[in-house]
Design a protein around this motif. Structure first.
Motif, short mmCIF file in Angstrom:
data_model
loop_
_atom_site.label_atom_id
_atom_site.label_comp_id
_atom_site.label_asym_id
_atom_site.label_seq_id
_atom_site.Cartn_x
_atom_site.Cartn_y
_atom_site.Cartn_z
N ALA A 33 0.84 7.24 -6.45
CA ALA A 33 -0.37 7.99 -6.79
C ALA A 33 -0.26 9.44 -6.34
O ALA A 33 -0.63 10.37 -7.08
CB ALA A 33 -1.59 7.34 -6.15
N GLN A 86 -8.11 3.98 -2.70
CA GLN A 86 -8.02 2.52 -2.66
C GLN A 86 -6.90 2.06 -1.72
O GLN A 86 -7.07 1.08 -0.97
CB GLN A 86 -7.77 1.98 -4.07
N ALA A 87 -5.78 2.78 -1.74
CA ALA A 87 -4.68 2.44 -0.84
C ALA A 87 -5.10 2.61 0.61
O ALA A 87 -4.74 1.80 1.48
CB ALA A 87 -3.47 3.32 -1.15
N MET A 146 0.82 -1.21 0.00
CA MET A 146 0.00 0.00 0.00
C MET A 146 0.86 1.26 0.00
O MET A 146 0.52 2.27 -0.57
CB MET A 146 -0.95 0.02 1.20
N GLN A 189 -5.63 9.24 -10.03
CA GLN A 189 -4.65 9.16 -8.95
C GLN A 189 -5.33 9.27 -7.59
O GLN A 189 -4.95 8.57 -6.63
CB GLN A 189 -3.60 10.27 -9.09
N LEU A 235 -6.82 6.01 -6.70
CA LEU A 235 -5.79 5.06 -6.26
C LEU A 235 -5.40 5.33 -4.80
O LEU A 235 -5.19 4.40 -4.02
CB LEU A 235 -4.56 5.18 -7.16
N LYS A 278 3.80 1.73 -1.43
CA LYS A 278 4.25 2.03 -2.79
C LYS A 278 3.12 2.64 -3.61
O LYS A 278 3.30 3.61 -4.34
CB LYS A 278 4.76 0.76 -3.47
N MET A 279 1.97 2.05 -3.52
CA MET A 279 0.80 2.50 -4.28
C MET A 279 0.45 3.95 -3.92
O MET A 279 0.22 4.79 -4.80
CB MET A 279 -0.38 1.57 -3.99
#
Length: 247
Positions: free
Chosen positions: A8, A232-233, A1, A226, A229, A3-4
């Protein structure tokens, strides 16, 4: 998470910068002689201690669109457009020489020739000053300025100076915050005898408003992606914490 979220957030911040470049182009779609900025985004590794497990996005404006804008006929004697490549030499706010394609000139009360932003136009020996009063002015294709002093016969023209017309390589130019161009090495460009102008014409902006609007819409959609994302993270992180509580 982690990194994501990092990727983003980095991309979203750069979308803002790209939008600013496109918005500036749109704002200058009616500015005489304006050259559109180009922008691009690319991935860059995050340097530092540890393993290279992160990358970040960077938005940059590597160059400008130096194509000529549309020619607009005004029939005004102080409107001048450069034919093809070349630049007018002007004096910036710090009194230094810079370069512009804006040929909408005005005559100040003291006879000083300026552009529409109030910047002095540079000639062979510095800022151009015309004798006041005068009843006629003519700018030849090579930039030579001739005037008819008030009260003199119509056949009498007095040459008072010449526009400094330059044509440095565009790869050696950079745009400043004031919209003027300067050489990257800090040197002054030399006059170029093969740069010609047309009187009674203005060069319009080379910005394509439709293209800029499409690019802005794409950047905004990319920004929304972005943000989704990042959300979502956050959701994945919350679910992971819930699983840890159960264990």
């Amino acid at each position: 998470m982690d990194k994501m979220l990092y990727i983003a957030a980095s991309g979203a911040s750069q979308d803002f910068l790209g939008t600013a470049v496109r918005a500036n182009n749109l704002a200058n779609a009616q500015t005489n002689g304006f050259k559109a900025q180009l922008e691009q985004a690319r991935a860059m590794p995050a340097y530092g201690e540890g393993l290279p497990t992160r990358v970040f996005a960077i938005t940059e404006s590597p160059t400008n669109n130096y194509a000529s804008g549309a020619m607009i006929q005004t029939d005004r004697p102080l409107d001048v457009a450069i034919q093809g490549d070349g630049w007018f030499a002007v004096q910036d706010a710090n009194g230094q020489e810079a370069y512009s394609r804006n040929g909408s000139f005005e005559l100040g009360p003291d006879g000083q020739l300026k552009d529409s932003f109030g910047r002095s136009i540079i000639g062979d020996g510095g800022p151009l000053v015309l004798p006041i009063p005068l009843s006629n002015i003519n700018i030849a294709s090579d930039g030579t300025i001739s005037v008819r002093p008030q009260g003199a016969p119509e056949t009498v023209l007095e040459e008072i100076g010449r526009l400094k017309l330059v044509n440095p390589e565009v790869r050696d130019l950079e745009r400043g915050q004031d919209g003027l161009f300067r050489r990257t090495d800090g040197q002054l460009a030399t006059e170029d005898a093969v740069v010609y102008v047309r009187t009674g014409m203005l060069e319009g902006s080379n910005v394509n408003p439709v293209e800029e609007m499409v690019n802005m819409i794409n950047l905004q959609r990319h920004y929304e992606m972005q943000v989704k994302l990042m959300k979502q993270a956050e959701d994945l992180d919350m679910r992971g914490n819930q699983l840890l509580r159960i264990i």
